[in-house]
Design a protein around this motif. Sequence first.
Motif, mmCIF file in Angstrom:
data_model
loop_
_atom_site.group_PDB
_atom_site.id
_atom_site.type_symbol
_atom_site.label_atom_id
_atom_site.label_comp_id
_atom_site.label_asym_id
_atom_site.label_seq_id
_atom_site.Cartn_x
_atom_site.Cartn_y
_atom_site.Cartn_z
ATOM 1 N N SER A 1 -152.212 -43.593 -2.041
ATOM 2 C CA SER A 1 -151.819 -42.307 -2.512
ATOM 3 C C SER A 1 -153.058 -41.174 -2.032
ATOM 4 C CB SER A 1 -152.595 -42.725 -4.157
ATOM 5 O OG SER A 1 -152.382 -41.237 -5.311
ATOM 6 N N ARG A 2 -153.180 -39.966 -2.318
ATOM 7 C CA ARG A 2 -154.129 -39.227 -2.299
ATOM 8 C C ARG A 2 -154.825 -38.938 -3.175
ATOM 9 N NH1 ARG A 2 -152.807 -33.793 -4.967
ATOM 10 N NH2 ARG A 2 -150.279 -34.060 -5.376
ATOM 11 N N PHE A 3 -154.563 -39.321 -4.362
ATOM 12 C CA PHE A 3 -155.669 -39.790 -4.981
ATOM 13 C C PHE A 3 -156.931 -41.196 -5.393
ATOM 14 C CE2 PHE A 3 -152.313 -37.584 -7.232
ATOM 15 C CZ PHE A 3 -152.544 -36.436 -7.156
ATOM 16 N N GLY A 4 -156.170 -41.471 -4.127
ATOM 17 C CA GLY A 4 -157.377 -43.201 -4.569
ATOM 18 C C GLY A 4 -156.841 -44.296 -5.286
ATOM 19 N N GLU A 5 -157.571 -45.223 -5.254
ATOM 20 C CA GLU A 5 -156.779 -46.297 -6.451
ATOM 21 C C GLU A 5 -156.898 -45.805 -8.027
ATOM 22 O OE1 GLU A 5 -159.905 -49.491 -5.885
ATOM 23 O OE2 GLU A 5 -159.471 -50.045 -4.187
ATOM 24 N N ARG A 6 -157.426 -45.082 -8.046
ATOM 25 C CA ARG A 6 -157.596 -44.555 -9.798
ATOM 26 C C ARG A 6 -155.112 -44.361 -10.189
ATOM 27 N NH1 ARG A 6 -157.868 -38.972 -10.905
ATOM 28 N NH2 ARG A 6 -157.655 -37.581 -8.957
ATOM 29 N N SER A 7 -155.280 -44.161 -8.671
ATOM 30 C CA SER A 7 -153.806 -44.035 -9.149
ATOM 31 C C SER A 7 -152.838 -45.043 -9.815
ATOM 32 C CB SER A 7 -152.997 -44.115 -7.659
ATOM 33 O OG SER A 7 -152.713 -44.707 -6.610
ATOM 34 N N TYR A 8 -153.612 -46.438 -9.247
ATOM 35 C CA TYR A 8 -152.951 -47.555 -9.924
ATOM 36 C C TYR A 8 -152.835 -47.301 -11.735
ATOM 37 C CZ TYR A 8 -152.199 -52.820 -10.853
ATOM 38 O OH TYR A 8 -151.675 -52.903 -11.767
ATOM 39 N N ASP A 9 -154.030 -46.752 -12.408
ATOM 40 C CA ASP A 9 -154.364 -47.230 -13.642
ATOM 41 C C ASP A 9 -153.745 -45.954 -14.012
ATOM 42 O OD1 ASP A 9 -156.052 -48.869 -13.748
ATOM 43 O OD2 ASP A 9 -158.019 -47.853 -13.923
ATOM 44 N N ALA A 10 -153.218 -44.986 -13.647
ATOM 45 C CA ALA A 10 -152.862 -43.510 -14.209
ATOM 46 C C ALA A 10 -151.086 -44.373 -13.842
ATOM 47 C CB ALA A 10 -153.284 -42.603 -12.937
ATOM 48 N N MET A 11 -150.386 -44.291 -12.869
ATOM 49 C CA MET A 11 -149.045 -45.398 -13.014
ATOM 50 C C MET A 11 -149.319 -46.140 -14.021
ATOM 51 S SD MET A 11 -147.393 -48.074 -11.601
ATOM 52 C CE MET A 11 -148.856 -48.643 -10.348
ATOM 53 N N ILE A 12 -150.094 -47.112 -14.466
ATOM 54 C CA ILE A 12 -150.454 -48.242 -15.435
ATOM 55 C C ILE A 12 -149.918 -47.150 -16.909
ATOM 56 C CG2 ILE A 12 -150.969 -49.631 -16.811
ATOM 57 C CD1 ILE A 12 -149.696 -50.662 -14.462
ATOM 58 N N ASP A 13 -150.568 -46.511 -17.026
ATOM 59 C CA ASP A 13 -150.767 -45.256 -18.373
ATOM 60 C C ASP A 13 -149.175 -44.777 -18.627
ATOM 61 O OD1 ASP A 13 -153.062 -46.314 -18.710
ATOM 62 O OD2 ASP A 13 -154.351 -44.640 -18.612
ATOM 63 N N PHE A 14 -149.112 -43.984 -17.204
ATOM 64 C CA PHE A 14 -148.161 -43.158 -17.216
ATOM 65 C C PHE A 14 -146.845 -44.656 -17.893
ATOM 66 C CE2 PHE A 14 -144.349 -41.964 -15.271
ATOM 67 C CZ PHE A 14 -143.354 -40.829 -15.945
ATOM 68 N N ALA A 15 -146.419 -45.306 -17.501
ATOM 69 C CA ALA A 15 -145.818 -46.527 -18.053
ATOM 70 C C ALA A 15 -145.934 -46.437 -19.337
ATOM 71 C CB ALA A 15 -145.655 -47.466 -17.263
ATOM 72 N N LYS A 16 -147.106 -46.663 -19.441
ATOM 73 C CA LYS A 16 -147.830 -47.582 -21.114
ATOM 74 C C LYS A 16 -146.909 -46.144 -22.353
ATOM 75 C CE LYS A 16 -151.122 -50.047 -21.056
ATOM 76 N NZ LYS A 16 -152.808 -50.051 -20.869
ATOM 77 N N GLN A 17 -147.629 -44.633 -21.604
ATOM 78 C CA GLN A 17 -147.115 -43.628 -22.589
ATOM 79 C C GLN A 17 -145.465 -43.516 -22.729
ATOM 80 O OE1 GLN A 17 -147.682 -39.434 -22.695
ATOM 81 N NE2 GLN A 17 -150.512 -39.905 -22.381
ATOM 82 N N CYS A 18 -145.122 -43.822 -21.587
ATOM 83 C CA CYS A 18 -143.550 -43.328 -21.706
ATOM 84 C C CYS A 18 -142.593 -44.884 -22.911
ATOM 85 C CB CYS A 18 -143.199 -43.761 -20.378
ATOM 86 S SG CYS A 18 -143.243 -42.167 -19.073
ATOM 87 N N VAL A 19 -142.933 -45.669 -22.853
ATOM 88 C CA VAL A 19 -142.754 -46.848 -23.597
ATOM 89 C C VAL A 19 -143.154 -46.361 -24.796
ATOM 90 C CG1 VAL A 19 -143.102 -49.238 -24.038
ATOM 91 C CG2 VAL A 19 -143.277 -48.941 -21.630
ATOM 92 N N SER A 20 -144.125 -45.829 -25.195
ATOM 93 C CA SER A 20 -145.194 -45.514 -26.579
ATOM 94 C C SER A 20 -143.704 -44.589 -27.433
ATOM 95 C CB SER A 20 -146.594 -44.827 -26.459
ATOM 96 O OG SER A 20 -146.649 -44.095 -26.292
ATOM 97 N N LEU A 21 -143.546 -43.554 -26.082
ATOM 98 C CA LEU A 21 -142.371 -42.397 -26.637
ATOM 99 C C LEU A 21 -140.698 -42.926 -26.716
ATOM 100 C CD1 LEU A 21 -144.332 -39.912 -24.610
ATOM 101 C CD2 LEU A 21 -144.278 -39.787 -27.038
ATOM 102 N N GLY A 22 -140.261 -44.362 -26.379
ATOM 103 C CA GLY A 22 -139.012 -44.638 -26.878
ATOM 104 C C GLY A 22 -138.635 -44.605 -25.926
ATOM 105 N N VAL A 23 -139.093 -44.068 -24.327
ATOM 106 C CA VAL A 23 -138.776 -44.091 -22.839
ATOM 107 C C VAL A 23 -138.194 -45.717 -22.017
ATOM 108 C CG1 VAL A 23 -138.610 -42.972 -20.911
ATOM 109 C CG2 VAL A 23 -139.036 -41.927 -23.044
ATOM 110 N N LYS A 24 -137.374 -45.777 -21.758
ATOM 111 C CA LYS A 24 -136.616 -47.366 -21.395
ATOM 112 C C LYS A 24 -137.639 -47.585 -19.720
ATOM 113 C CE LYS A 24 -133.175 -50.244 -19.089
ATOM 114 N NZ LYS A 24 -132.273 -50.875 -18.960
#
Length: 204
Positions: free
Chosen positions: A142-165
């Motif tokens: 990723s052009r964002f480097g290793e922080r892209s992993y945590d960003a990806m996990i945070d995005f997944a968590k947010q989607c779950v918390s908002l009711g998106v499968k």
Amino acid sequence: MEIAYKVGNGLYVNLTNKCSCACVFCLRQGDDKVGESDSLWLEREPTADEAIAAIREKLQAFAYSEIVFCGFGEPTCALDVMLEVARWVKANTTIPTRLNTNGQADLINEKQVAPLLVGLIDTVSISLNVPDAHRYQALVRSRFGERSYDAMIDFAKQCVSLGVKVVMTTVETTISHEDEEACRRVCQSIGAHYRIREWVDDGK
Ligand code: SF4
């Protein structure tokens, strides 16, 4: 240029060739197409109206079970167009929608994207690949480097918390069973479904 194409029973939508990653396994490195497409390299990014017109035409020929934002690039690099197209799909059809993504939407768009998906995207499928940031970056580059992993996990968590499968995927035979179990635990902690997918099924 090919904006909408059939893969199995799904209608796939190709909005951009841009991506924040250069995955070592990306199909784009060795192929021009996926499913029943001819070439997924775009002359330019389609407008929402062009994408909607392409979808309308395809819908006349087949009863698709799903409309999937995927293609030869990261769909959230064309976020506004994707949202407008998804809005049209929801207003004009009853077909479920899915976003296949690398999960880096927040970094790409410099804002929280999950709230924008609510009501428009039914399922978000995220490529987890491996259970840790270091190996993730080595794979996806990723052009964002290793922080892209945590960003990806945070995005997944947010989607779950908002009711998106949320479905998070790894590719079979590419990691050990121990790593698959670690990925399963990551998904469980997030509240996401874990799927081990075939090497080539839908290009993501
Ligand atoms: S995220 Fe998808 S489109 Fe982007 S490089 Fe990786 S496999 Fe290719």
